[in-house]
Motif scaffolding. Structure first.
Motif, PDB file in Angstrom:
ATOM      1  N   SER A  24       0.816  -1.214   0.000  1.00 42.03           N
ATOM      2  CA  SER A  24       0.000   0.000   0.000  1.00 42.03           C
ATOM      3  C   SER A  24       0.849   1.263   0.000  1.00 42.03           C
ATOM      4  N   VAL A  25       2.102   1.151   0.381  1.00 44.03           N
ATOM      5  CA  VAL A  25       3.024   2.286   0.311  1.00 44.03           C
ATOM      6  C   VAL A  25       3.756   2.273  -1.032  1.00 44.03           C
ATOM      7  N   ILE A  26       4.153   1.109  -1.498  1.00 40.81           N
ATOM      8  CA  ILE A  26       4.950   0.993  -2.719  1.00 40.81           C
ATOM      9  C   ILE A  26       4.126   1.274  -3.978  1.00 40.81           C
ATOM     10  N   LEU A  27       2.915   0.734  -4.064  1.00 39.11           N
ATOM     11  CA  LEU A  27       2.095   0.926  -5.274  1.00 39.11           C
ATOM     12  C   LEU A  27       1.863   2.406  -5.595  1.00 39.11           C
ATOM     13  N   PRO A  28       1.461   3.228  -4.619  1.00 38.59           N
ATOM     14  CA  PRO A  28       1.311   4.659  -4.942  1.00 38.59           C
ATOM     15  C   PRO A  28       2.621   5.305  -5.384  1.00 38.59           C
ATOM     16  N   GLN A  29       3.734   4.881  -4.791  1.00 36.71           N
ATOM     17  CA  GLN A  29       5.024   5.446  -5.181  1.00 36.71           C
ATOM     18  C   GLN A  29       5.367   5.080  -6.626  1.00 36.71           C
ATOM     19  N   LEU A  30       5.054   3.861  -7.018  1.00 35.91           N
ATOM     20  CA  LEU A  30       5.275   3.463  -8.413  1.00 35.91           C
ATOM     21  C   LEU A  30       4.437   4.313  -9.359  1.00 35.91           C
ATOM     22  N   LEU A  31       3.197   4.548  -8.979  1.00 40.35           N
ATOM     23  CA  LEU A  31       2.335   5.391  -9.823  1.00 40.35           C
ATOM     24  C   LEU A  31       2.827   6.830  -9.855  1.00 40.35           C
ATOM     25  N   HIS A  32       3.346   7.328  -8.740  1.00 35.65           N
ATOM     26  CA  HIS A  32       3.893   8.686  -8.726  1.00 35.65           C
ATOM     27  C   HIS A  32       5.134   8.768  -9.609  1.00 35.65           C
ATOM     28  N   LEU A  33       5.951   7.733  -9.614  1.00 34.70           N
ATOM     29  CA  LEU A  33       7.122   7.692 -10.478  1.00 34.70           C
ATOM     30  C   LEU A  33       6.692   7.703 -11.945  1.00 34.70           C
ATOM     31  N   ILE A  34       5.717   6.871 -12.262  1.00 35.80           N
ATOM     32  CA  ILE A  34       5.181   6.859 -13.634  1.00 35.80           C
ATOM     33  C   ILE A  34       4.599   8.226 -13.965  1.00 35.80           C
ATOM     34  N   GLY A  35       3.921   8.839 -12.998  1.00 37.99           N
ATOM     35  CA  GLY A  35       3.355  10.171 -13.202  1.00 37.99           C
ATOM     36  C   GLY A  35       4.415  11.215 -13.485  1.00 37.99           C
ATOM     37  N   LYS A  36       5.531  11.127 -12.788  1.00 36.41           N
ATOM     38  CA  LYS A  36       6.629  12.068 -13.050  1.00 36.41           C
ATOM     39  C   LYS A  36       7.208  11.861 -14.446  1.00 36.41           C
ATOM     40  N   LEU A  37       7.323  10.601 -14.846  1.00 33.86           N
ATOM     41  CA  LEU A  37       7.877  10.303 -16.170  1.00 33.86           C
ATOM     42  C   LEU A  37       6.938  10.717 -17.293  1.00 33.86           C
ATOM     43  N   THR A  38       5.631  10.644 -17.037  1.00 34.77           N
ATOM     44  CA  THR A  38       4.652  10.967 -18.082  1.00 34.77           C
ATOM     45  C   THR A  38       4.103  12.379 -17.976  1.00 34.77           C
ATOM     46  N   GLY A  39       4.433  13.082 -16.899  1.00 33.42           N
ATOM     47  CA  GLY A  39       3.941  14.448 -16.729  1.00 33.42           C
ATOM     48  C   GLY A  39       2.580  14.551 -16.068  1.00 33.42           C
ATOM     49  N   THR A  40       2.039  13.436 -15.599  1.00 35.76           N
ATOM     50  CA  THR A  40       0.736  13.483 -14.926  1.00 35.76           C
ATOM     51  C   THR A  40       0.887  13.687 -13.417  1.00 35.76           C
ATOM     52  N   ASN A  41       2.103  13.629 -12.924  1.00 35.74           N
ATOM     53  CA  ASN A  41       2.427  13.813 -11.501  1.00 35.74           C
ATOM     54  C   ASN A  41       1.619  12.871 -10.615  1.00 35.74           C
ATOM     55  N   ALA A  42       0.963  13.411  -9.580  1.00 36.67           N
ATOM     56  CA  ALA A  42       0.270  12.557  -8.607  1.00 36.67           C
ATOM     57  C   ALA A  42      -1.118  12.121  -9.072  1.00 36.67           C
ATOM     58  N   ALA A  43      -1.525  12.552 -10.245  1.00 36.89           N
ATOM     59  CA  ALA A  43      -2.886  12.270 -10.703  1.00 36.89           C
ATOM     60  C   ALA A  43      -3.174  10.773 -10.805  1.00 36.89           C
ATOM     61  N   LEU A  44      -2.192   9.973 -11.211  1.00 29.61           N
ATOM     62  CA  LEU A  44      -2.437   8.530 -11.352  1.00 29.61           C
ATOM     63  C   LEU A  44      -2.833   7.893 -10.024  1.00 29.61           C
ATOM     64  N   GLY A  45      -2.209   8.304  -8.945  1.00 24.61           N
ATOM     65  CA  GLY A  45      -2.566   7.768  -7.630  1.00 24.61           C
ATOM     66  C   GLY A  45      -3.976   8.144  -7.233  1.00 24.61           C
ATOM     67  N   GLN A  46      -4.358   9.379  -7.505  1.00 25.32           N
ATOM     68  CA  GLN A  46      -5.707   9.837  -7.174  1.00 25.32           C
ATOM     69  C   GLN A  46      -6.751   9.164  -8.053  1.00 25.32           C
ATOM     70  N   ILE A  47      -6.359   8.791  -9.247  1.00 26.67           N
ATOM     71  CA  ILE A  47      -7.292   8.167 -10.191  1.00 26.67           C
ATOM     72  C   ILE A  47      -7.439   6.670  -9.935  1.00 26.67           C
ATOM     73  N   LEU A  48      -6.323   5.971  -9.677  1.00 25.57           N
ATOM     74  CA  LEU A  48      -6.354   4.507  -9.586  1.00 25.57           C
ATOM     75  C   LEU A  48      -6.464   3.957  -8.164  1.00 25.57           C
ATOM     76  N   LEU A  49      -6.296   4.790  -7.144  1.00 25.15           N
ATOM     77  CA  LEU A  49      -6.465   4.404  -5.732  1.00 25.15           C
ATOM     78  C   LEU A  49      -5.672   3.149  -5.368  1.00 25.15           C
ATOM     79  N   PRO A  50      -4.373   3.144  -5.616  1.00 21.75           N
ATOM     80  CA  PRO A  50      -3.595   1.923  -5.414  1.00 21.75           C
ATOM     81  C   PRO A  50      -3.473   1.477  -3.965  1.00 21.75           C
ATOM     82  N   MET A  51      -3.640   2.369  -3.014  1.00 21.95           N
ATOM     83  CA  MET A  51      -3.515   2.001  -1.610  1.00 21.95           C
ATOM     84  C   MET A  51      -4.697   1.138  -1.152  1.00 21.95           C
ATOM     85  N   HIS A  52      -5.832   1.299  -1.803  1.00 21.18           N
ATOM     86  CA  HIS A  52      -7.046   0.592  -1.400  1.00 21.18           C
ATOM     87  C   HIS A  52      -7.002  -0.898  -1.733  1.00 21.18           C
ATOM     88  N   LEU A  53      -6.422  -1.232  -2.882  1.00 17.54           N
ATOM     89  CA  LEU A  53      -6.466  -2.612  -3.376  1.00 17.54           C
ATOM     90  C   LEU A  53      -5.897  -3.645  -2.402  1.00 17.54           C
TER      91      LEU A  53
END
Length: 177
Positions: A24-53
């Protein structure tokens, strides 16, 4: 001998809780990393809710108290280790995700279809977030509790992802046992 089995079972649950919190800590960080690489920043975490799964899956597999513990610990660990979720959102997210874990555990043995179980857990977890917002804002401030609902609408794709993935993973884990 029976006491040893109880200790072993307890240690096994704790291990799964720790793994769930880590995921639950690592998944959001992976999405934030992808967000930084793609320019979406933290939006992927807010959209996909990785901590919940991971928390919801754990609740369905190990029961309400393990789900509650993981759901409460995950956002706190995330905040302490990474600064996310933001401190203003931490109590609301902790209430929501611990609710997800707890209610998933309560519903794990019901006759509802897996999709209805997940949808029920989602509704009850969101209710926990609303209740936390009402209580915390009425006790600590006279300001509206809009912060409690920040990003909730953006998470609709994550809600759909949960409906699709959680029953699948719970079924796979159930077979592995």
């Amino acid at each position: 001998m029976e006491k040893r089995l109880e200790i072993y079972a307890f240690c096994e649950k704790v291990m799964y809780i720790v793994i769930t919190v880590a995921a639950s800590v690592i998944l959001p960080q992976l999405l934030h990393l992808i967000g930084k690489l793609t320019g979406t920043n933290a939006a992927l975490g807010q959209i996909l809710l990785p901590m919940h799964l991971p928390v919801m899956i754990l609740g369905f597999c190990l029961g309400p108290w393990a789900g509650f513990a993981a759901g409460l610990a995950a956002p706190i660990a995330g905040f302490l280790l990474t600064g996310m979720p933001a401190s203003a959102l931490l109590p609301y997210i902790a209430a929501e995700i611990s609710g997800y874990g707890f209610f998933a555990g309560l519903l794990k043995n019901t006759k509802l279809s897996p999709i209805l179980k997940v949808m029920s857990v989602q509704a009850l977890g969101r209710l926990m977030r609303v209740l936390a917002a009402v209580v915390l804002t009425s006790v600590f401030t006279d300001k509206p509790f809009a912060a409690a609902f920040a990003g909730m609408a953006a998470g609709l794709p994550g809600v759909i992802l949960q409906i699709l993935l959680v029953p699948y993973f719970v079924k796979i884990i159930g077979r592995a046992k």
